[in-house]
Design an enzyme around this catalytic site. Structure first.
Site, PDB file in Angstrom:
ATOM      1  N   ARG A  52       0.820  -1.209   0.000  1.00 56.75           N
ATOM      2  CA  ARG A  52       0.000   0.000   0.000  1.00 56.75           C
ATOM      3  C   ARG A  52       0.859   1.267   0.000  1.00 56.75           C
ATOM      4  O   ARG A  52       0.447   2.298  -0.546  1.00 56.75           O
ATOM      5  CB  ARG A  52      -0.912  -0.003   1.225  1.00 56.75           C
ATOM      6  CG  ARG A  52      -1.899  -1.151   1.302  1.00 56.75           C
ATOM      7  CD  ARG A  52      -3.129  -0.901   0.444  1.00 56.75           C
ATOM      8  NE  ARG A  52      -4.126  -1.949   0.597  1.00 56.75           N
ATOM      9  CZ  ARG A  52      -5.091  -1.937   1.518  1.00 56.75           C
ATOM     10  NH1 ARG A  52      -5.185  -0.924   2.371  1.00 56.75           N
ATOM     11  NH2 ARG A  52      -5.957  -2.931   1.581  1.00 56.75           N
ATOM     12  N   ASP A 165     -16.187   9.399   7.118  1.00 56.99           N
ATOM     13  CA  ASP A 165     -15.135   8.395   7.046  1.00 56.99           C
ATOM     14  C   ASP A 165     -13.806   9.062   7.371  1.00 56.99           C
ATOM     15  O   ASP A 165     -13.672  10.289   7.263  1.00 56.99           O
ATOM     16  CB  ASP A 165     -15.075   7.759   5.654  1.00 56.99           C
ATOM     17  CG  ASP A 165     -14.411   6.387   5.673  1.00 56.99           C
ATOM     18  OD1 ASP A 165     -15.139   5.393   5.890  1.00 56.99           O
ATOM     19  OD2 ASP A 165     -13.188   6.300   5.515  1.00 56.99           O
TER      20      ASP A 165
END
Length: 295
Positions: A52, A165
């Site tokens: 990532r 979020d």
């Protein structure tokens, strides 16, 4: 995953490399991630985190993982990198109508009960629904489609839907309302025909939600690890699904206590089907599979 050029057997220790995370650097990053976002990163996640973070190396013009860790951990780069670090390691899997039994309960049981509660004398107010870890927005948009469809039957209900979020990239995608065509597979055909517009680009097939669906949801950034949530304290419904599994028990208790503080008595909390809040001291009564009512 072992580098194919590495001659060591797969079950052997990984050879130190400037392009991999050392155990020490991974442990330091994992501690930062858990402290900031509540997300546990056990050693088994090291390869995933490496993968990532590689795009962050490219974005910052850094040659390898060692240079990234030096920049973030030792040279004061953490403050400027924190948002992108959390964005990189956050899993944003989501689908429209995911765990559909919850939406059936919402429309068949919860909404009628909340409508009666909201229309008592002096209580006329919009229905307030909060998707507290909305990812790219499929969950709150699913609710919006359901409520708009209900209005189309002649029983409109004023409502406010908020999606929050921690991931800024996910929120940007949510606000755009554009999704890969594959994500539309779970949308029932009548809803797809009314609320989705398909792109004309066959090379990159996407769907976009119609304006009235997009306009039904407000999005904002929120980290559930923050001490205070800038949210109303009279929410009727809170969705917090498939997030608790990333937290340890103490963090689960703390976050759920705060969410309950924003849920009105008689309001509903939905968690993921694989999650449990058994043996937690919370003002909640279970009324369905992963569905709870605030006492």
């Amino acid at each position: 995953m072992i580098d194919p050029d590495d001659p060591q057997p797969e079950d052997g220790p990984r050879r130190p490399s400037s392009d991999t995370l050392s155990e020490r650097d991974f442990a330091r990053l994992a501690a930062i991630i858990e402290r900031h976002a509540g997300i546990r990163m056990p050693p088994s996640k090291r390869t995933m985190v490496e993968g990532r973070l590689r795009r962050r190396l490219r974005a910052l013009g850094l040659p390898d993982m060692h240079a990234y860790c030096r920049h973030v951990l030792d040279e004061g780069g953490l403050d400027g990198e924190m948002v992108d670090l959390i964005d990189a390691v956050t899993t944003n899997k989501t689908d429209f109508f995911r765990e559909i039994e919850h939406f059936r309960y919402l429309m068949g049981t919860a909404i009628p009960a909340l409508s009666r509660l909201s229309h008592r004398p002096g209580q006329d107010r919009p229905l307030k629904i909060w998707s507290a870890a909305c990812s790219t927005g499929a969950e709150p948009y699913t609710v919006a489609m359901l409520l708009l469809d209900r209005a189309g039957t002649g029983t409109p209900l004023r409502h406010e839907i908020i999606g929050t979020d921690i991931c800024t990239e996910a929120l940007a995608a949510a606000k755009s309302g554009v999704y890969p065509l594959d994500m539309a597979k779970m949308v029932p055909a009548p809803f797809a025909s009314r609320y989705l517009m398909r792109s004309r680009d066959d090379g990159n097939p996407t769907v976009r939600l119609v304006p009235r669906v997009r306009q039904s949801v407000r999005f904002g950034h929120l980290n559930v690890m923050d001490p205070v949530y800038p949210m109303p304290t009279d929410m009727d419904v809170v969705f917090f699904r498939n997030i608790l599994i990333y937290f340890d028990k103490k963090t689960q208790q703390r976050v759920l206590e705060k969410l309950c503080g924003h849920l009105r008595p008689g309001g509903y909390l939905f968690v993921g089907h694989s999650e449990t809040i058994a043996n937690m001291d919370l003002p909640l009564k279970q009324v369905g599979s992963a569905i709870f009512v605030r006492s």
